[in-house]
Scaffold this motif. Structure first.
Motif, mmCIF file in Angstrom:
data_model
loop_
_atom_site.group_PDB
_atom_site.id
_atom_site.type_symbol
_atom_site.label_atom_id
_atom_site.label_comp_id
_atom_site.label_asym_id
_atom_site.label_seq_id
_atom_site.Cartn_x
_atom_site.Cartn_y
_atom_site.Cartn_z
ATOM 1 N N SER A 283 0.539 -1.228 0.293
ATOM 2 C CA SER A 283 -0.011 0.370 0.213
ATOM 3 C C SER A 283 0.698 1.619 0.199
ATOM 4 O O SER A 283 0.792 2.448 -0.235
ATOM 5 C CB SER A 283 -0.825 0.151 1.125
ATOM 6 O OG SER A 283 -1.420 -0.801 1.241
ATOM 7 N N CYS A 284 1.986 1.432 1.278
ATOM 8 C CA CYS A 284 3.156 2.362 0.519
ATOM 9 C C CYS A 284 3.065 3.190 -1.069
ATOM 10 O O CYS A 284 4.337 4.068 -0.202
ATOM 11 C CB CYS A 284 3.866 2.166 1.697
ATOM 12 S SG CYS A 284 3.129 2.322 3.442
ATOM 13 N N LYS B 276 5.792 10.393 -2.546
ATOM 14 C CA LYS B 276 6.326 11.787 -2.071
ATOM 15 C C LYS B 276 6.713 10.940 -0.938
ATOM 16 O O LYS B 276 6.104 10.602 -0.309
ATOM 17 C CB LYS B 276 5.904 12.600 -1.880
ATOM 18 C CG LYS B 276 5.238 13.551 -3.273
ATOM 19 C CD LYS B 276 5.105 15.209 -2.807
ATOM 20 C CE LYS B 276 3.944 15.497 -4.790
ATOM 21 N NZ LYS B 276 3.866 16.756 -4.508
ATOM 22 N N ARG B 277 8.388 11.434 -0.352
ATOM 23 C CA ARG B 277 9.226 11.736 1.347
ATOM 24 C C ARG B 277 8.322 12.313 2.129
ATOM 25 O O ARG B 277 7.966 10.991 3.140
ATOM 26 C CB ARG B 277 10.606 11.442 1.000
ATOM 27 C CG ARG B 277 11.238 11.182 1.812
ATOM 28 C CD ARG B 277 13.283 11.704 1.751
ATOM 29 N NE ARG B 277 13.090 11.148 2.835
ATOM 30 C CZ ARG B 277 13.883 11.008 3.901
ATOM 31 N NH1 ARG B 277 12.888 12.167 4.654
ATOM 32 N NH2 ARG B 277 14.427 10.653 4.863
ATOM 33 N N GLN B 278 7.774 13.479 1.978
ATOM 34 C CA GLN B 278 7.160 14.457 2.735
ATOM 35 C C GLN B 278 5.422 12.871 3.059
ATOM 36 O O GLN B 278 5.874 13.402 4.501
ATOM 37 C CB GLN B 278 6.851 15.306 2.875
ATOM 38 C CG GLN B 278 5.591 15.891 1.333
ATOM 39 C CD GLN B 278 7.167 15.892 0.347
ATOM 40 O OE1 GLN B 278 8.410 15.381 -0.021
ATOM 41 N NE2 GLN B 278 7.198 16.690 -0.441
ATOM 42 N N GLU B 279 5.201 12.602 2.302
ATOM 43 C CA GLU B 279 3.764 11.528 2.293
ATOM 44 C C GLU B 279 4.011 10.831 3.346
ATOM 45 O O GLU B 279 3.927 10.171 4.412
ATOM 46 C CB GLU B 279 3.565 11.780 1.162
ATOM 47 C CG GLU B 279 2.595 12.616 0.298
ATOM 48 C CD GLU B 279 1.978 12.340 -0.818
ATOM 49 O OE1 GLU B 279 1.480 13.278 -1.634
ATOM 50 O OE2 GLU B 279 2.373 11.496 -1.571
ATOM 51 N N SER C 161 -0.780 3.543 -9.951
ATOM 52 C CA SER C 161 0.362 4.077 -9.877
ATOM 53 C C SER C 161 1.133 3.665 -8.570
ATOM 54 O O SER C 161 0.931 4.885 -6.745
ATOM 55 C CB SER C 161 0.197 5.667 -10.785
ATOM 56 O OG SER C 161 1.067 6.127 -10.449
ATOM 57 N N TRP C 162 2.417 3.118 -8.868
ATOM 58 C CA TRP C 162 3.232 2.974 -7.398
ATOM 59 C C TRP C 162 4.353 3.544 -8.089
ATOM 60 O O TRP C 162 4.969 3.679 -8.764
ATOM 61 C CB TRP C 162 3.032 1.632 -7.677
ATOM 62 C CG TRP C 162 2.380 0.428 -6.657
ATOM 63 C CD1 TRP C 162 1.255 1.888 -6.280
ATOM 64 C CD2 TRP C 162 1.606 -0.500 -6.739
ATOM 65 N NE1 TRP C 162 0.164 0.431 -5.603
ATOM 66 C CE2 TRP C 162 0.474 -0.764 -5.979
ATOM 67 C CE3 TRP C 162 2.753 -1.534 -7.049
ATOM 68 C CZ2 TRP C 162 0.187 -1.676 -4.963
ATOM 69 C CZ3 TRP C 162 2.701 -2.574 -6.679
ATOM 70 C CH2 TRP C 162 1.284 -3.300 -5.954
ATOM 71 N N ARG C 163 4.944 3.836 -6.689
ATOM 72 C CA ARG C 163 6.759 4.089 -6.441
ATOM 73 C C ARG C 163 6.188 2.680 -6.136
ATOM 74 O O ARG C 163 6.463 3.136 -4.571
ATOM 75 C CB ARG C 163 6.686 5.325 -5.693
ATOM 76 C CG ARG C 163 8.417 5.707 -5.393
ATOM 77 C CD ARG C 163 8.138 7.199 -5.319
ATOM 78 N NE ARG C 163 10.017 7.075 -4.703
ATOM 79 C CZ ARG C 163 10.425 8.019 -4.071
ATOM 80 N NH1 ARG C 163 9.653 9.158 -3.885
ATOM 81 N NH2 ARG C 163 11.656 8.316 -4.005
ATOM 82 N N CYS D 109 13.328 6.849 6.817
ATOM 83 C CA CYS D 109 11.640 7.453 6.921
ATOM 84 C C CYS D 109 10.926 7.171 7.964
ATOM 85 O O CYS D 109 10.443 7.768 8.860
ATOM 86 C CB CYS D 109 10.542 6.756 5.791
ATOM 87 S SG CYS D 109 11.323 7.994 3.894
ATOM 88 N N LEU D 110 11.037 5.610 8.357
ATOM 89 C CA LEU D 110 10.339 5.255 9.963
ATOM 90 C C LEU D 110 11.549 5.782 10.873
ATOM 91 O O LEU D 110 11.008 6.356 11.938
ATOM 92 C CB LEU D 110 10.555 3.878 9.727
ATOM 93 C CG LEU D 110 9.207 3.120 8.741
ATOM 94 C CD1 LEU D 110 10.126 1.589 8.508
ATOM 95 C CD2 LEU D 110 8.043 3.357 9.686
#
Length: 395
Positions: free
Chosen positions: A238-239, A244-247, A327-329, A339-340
């Motif tokens: 899902s992630c 975007k990194r900030q998201e 649409s995946w990154r 990020c964690l």
């Protein structure tokens, strides 16, 4: 990518936020495998002609495509097809419990939040295992949430209505998510008949929350009285819907904020390997349909691709094209870890398993392939054709 390659509307793109999809997971239910074997042995199909038909995925006649309208009663729901072909909630729950006891311990996990929950199959199975357990589901697709209430929850038992909360909203703005009402007449009958049994630890519900469940009023997640979660999970890749990194950091911060201060875990899954960065198409046959995973070209600069899931129905001799499209990154494992940690998690752990080579599994017949492949905790992992990972963030 629409039904004929058209650009998705803004509303469709927003729906992609709801959840990802387990690329090519393996169902571990023995009874389903046995059922498939018996049915497969009783049927004599021409495999070569069937494979040729399954390869025709780009051009389909309008009258051969499946309408999504409720009038097609003979056509199984796309949500049911997805659950049968992709998800394995018992296996996920087994690992969730293992991770919790390993990294937190001291108590059994009771309160789960499933983000990007879709039809909340995982949450439904979670409630089966312990009468004290609660589940919170969050998804942007109201159709999937309603299908859960009409299909999944009714099969479990009336008591789950008092232990599950389904919210319609965006994981990046979860406090604004709206509680999805159960059918007032149906739930009212269940409660007045005494079917709902609320144990002392079953759920934190006040009178206003019960009113919402009965369809009397609307409630935002920020107004609901909910237990601190022992586990928050975001499965089915899902992630990758967050580009975007900030998201991603924002979402992780929210997940951290709702976990129990005495200890909790956030768990997500991810896939990768050399085959994940190229055009790819794989299919898997089931008793009454064929599941097709289609991966478009991979943009190495943006690390983006489009994933489409198709279903070929054997009995109806119809094809459901682009039943789900995303649409995946494709995030890397170090990016997720960074990020964690930035979000505030105390430690991050990787559990990985090698997957069969994609060139060897473009066509799979049955349930058994890959069932013995187990996840193991690793601190290093050599690149290969295909792998899956659980990523565990610990409070």
């Amino acid at each position: 990518m629409g039904k004929h390659g058209k650009k998705l509307s803004q509303q469709q793109q927003q729906k992609q936020q709801r959840r990802g999809r387990r690329a090519f997971s393996y169902n571990n239910e023995e009874e389903e495998e046995q059922q498939y074997i018996e049915q497969r042995d009783s049927e004599k199909n021409d495999d070569e002609s069937q494979e040729e038909e399954e390869e025709e995925v780009e051009e389909e006649e309008e009258d051969n495509e499946i309408s999504q309208s409720p009038s097609n009663n003979d056509v199984p729901s796309k949500f049911l097809l997805y659950q049968q072909s992709v998800q394995s909630p018992k296996g996920d729950i087994s690992y969730l419990q293992k991770f919790f006891l390993m990294y937190v311990g001291g108590r059994m996990p009771l309160h789960l939040q499933e983000d990007f929950c879709g039809t909340a199959l995982l949450s439904t199975e979670w409630l089966r295992t312990d009468a004290r357990r609660t589940a919170i589901g969050l998804d942007l697709d109201i159709e999937a949430l309603k299908w859960c209430m009409e299909s999944n929850l009714k099969k479990v038992g009336a008591d789950v209505y008092s232990r599950i909360f389904l919210f319609h909203g965006n994981v990046l703005e979860p406090l604004q998510a709206t509680l999805v009402n159960f059918d007032p007449q149906d739930l009212g009958q269940r409660i007045t008949s005494g079917d709902c049994q609320n144990g002392p630890d079953a759920v934190l519900v006040n009178s206003s929350t019960q009113g919402s469940l009965l369809g009397v009023s609307h409630k935002l997640m920020k107004d609901a009285r909910l237990p601190e979660r022992d586990i928050v999970c975001a499965f089915n890749y899902s992630c990758c819907c967050l580009h975007k990194r900030q998201e991603l950091v924002l979402y992780f911060k929210y997940a951290l904020s709702i976990l129990n201060k005495r200890g909790g875990i956030f768990v997500m899954d991810l896939y990768g390997g050399t085959s994940s960065e190229c055009q790819l198409r794989m299919q898997r046959r089931f008793p009454t349909f064929t599941y097709i995973w289609e991966q478009a070209e991979f943009d190495v600069l943006q690390r983006k691709t489009r994933i489409s899931l198709h279903f070929n129905l054997q009995n109806q001799k119809k094809k459901l094209r682009h039943a789900f499209s995303y649409s995946w990154r494709l995030w890397s494992l170090p990016e997720i870890k960074d990020c964690l940690e930035e979000a505030g998690f105390r430690s991050v752990h990787f559990w990985m398993r090698s997957m069969p080579n994609s060139k060897e599994i473009r066509n799979i017949d049955g349930f058994g392939i890959g069932r013995d492949i187990k996840y193991e905790e690793v601190t290093s992992f050599q690149q290969q054709d295909s792998w899956n990972a659980y990523i565990v963030g610990v409070v």
